[in-house]
Design an enzyme around this catalytic site. Structure first.
Site, PDB file in Angstrom:
ATOM      1  N   HIS A 137       0.824  -1.209   0.000  1.00 17.34           N
ATOM      2  CA  HIS A 137       0.000   0.000   0.000  1.00 17.34           C
ATOM      3  C   HIS A 137       0.860   1.261   0.000  1.00 17.34           C
ATOM      4  O   HIS A 137       1.856   1.321   0.728  1.00 17.34           O
ATOM      5  CB  HIS A 137      -0.889   0.040   1.254  1.00 17.34           C
ATOM      6  CG  HIS A 137      -1.959  -0.988   1.258  1.00 17.34           C
ATOM      7  ND1 HIS A 137      -1.736  -2.269   1.687  1.00 17.34           N
ATOM      8  CD2 HIS A 137      -3.263  -0.927   0.889  1.00 17.34           C
ATOM      9  CE1 HIS A 137      -2.859  -2.963   1.583  1.00 17.34           C
ATOM     10  NE2 HIS A 137      -3.802  -2.170   1.097  1.00 17.34           N
ATOM     11  N   GLU A 180       8.507  -1.009   3.980  1.00 11.04           N
ATOM     12  CA  GLU A 180       9.254   0.233   3.772  1.00 11.04           C
ATOM     13  C   GLU A 180      10.601   0.181   4.479  1.00 11.04           C
ATOM     14  O   GLU A 180      11.619   0.612   3.924  1.00 11.04           O
ATOM     15  CB  GLU A 180       8.425   1.419   4.247  1.00 11.04           C
ATOM     16  CG  GLU A 180       7.243   1.753   3.362  1.00 11.04           C
ATOM     17  CD  GLU A 180       6.045   0.811   3.506  1.00 11.04           C
ATOM     18  OE1 GLU A 180       5.106   0.951   2.708  1.00 11.04           O
ATOM     19  OE2 GLU A 180       6.035  -0.065   4.393  1.00 11.04           O
ATOM     20  N   ASP A 233      27.284  -0.692  -4.751  1.00  7.61           N
ATOM     21  CA  ASP A 233      27.542   0.021  -6.004  1.00  7.61           C
ATOM     22  C   ASP A 233      28.720   0.983  -5.879  1.00  7.61           C
ATOM     23  O   ASP A 233      29.568   1.052  -6.768  1.00  7.61           O
ATOM     24  CB  ASP A 233      26.295   0.786  -6.438  1.00  7.61           C
ATOM     25  CG  ASP A 233      26.541   1.594  -7.702  1.00  7.61           C
ATOM     26  OD1 ASP A 233      26.968   1.002  -8.712  1.00  7.61           O
ATOM     27  OD2 ASP A 233      26.318   2.815  -7.672  1.00  7.61           O
TER      28      ASP A 233
END
Length: 158
Positions: free
Chosen positions: A77, A114, A128
């Site tokens: 959601h 989240e 990265d």
């Protein structure tokens, strides 16, 4: 399949209807780590990385990711997040960067995804930014360590 709220009676994926639930304070804390060679961790500590401030960038990436979790996870959601904090600290003893994300909202559903997304993207950002000098890094131990609020009550997995 009745315990799996994201499946309908036919076993098809669906978004859970949370409309009738009360708004409550929700919080979730997730953690993870990036394991790297000790030399890489030393360079990170010294601020000697070719791509710049790795930890600051990872924190910002984690915060941005928490806000974008519903764009990445199909049945998640969209929520109005009231707080997102991402911390990344060096652990010399284990040659890791330890990442922790805390997410809060007042709403009808929790913020576990989240928090987990924030940790995951912060870890990917560290990878990265350091991969040019260490391709042996490992991302791991990503987990929910705590959640509170909602009908299911509190959860602690510290």
């Amino acid at each position: 399949m009745s315990d799996l709220t994201h499946l309908d009676e036919s076993g098809r994926a669906r978004m859970v209807d949370v409309g009738a639930k009360d708004d409550t304070l929700r919080e979730a804390v997730a953690r993870g780590e990036v394991r790297m060679r000790p030399e890489t961790l030393q360079r990170l500590a010294a601020g000697d990385m070719p791509k710049g401030d790795v930890l600051a960038t990872a924190r910002i990436a984690g915060i941005m990711a928490a806000k974008r979790a519903p764009d990445l996870i199909p049945l998640c959601h969209p929520l109005l997040l009231t707080h997102v904090a991402v911390d990344a600290r060096l652990d010399v003893a284990t040659s890791t960067v330890q990442i922790e994300a805390t997410v809060r909202t007042v709403g009808k559903t929790g913020v576990e995804m989240e928090a987990l997304t924030a940790v995951s993207v912060a870890a990917l950002t560290i990878y990265d930014m350091c991969k040019a000098i260490d391709r042996e890094m490992q991302i791991g131990a990503i987990r929910l360590v705590r959640k509170s609020g909602g009908r299911s009550g509190d959860f602690v997995n510290d």
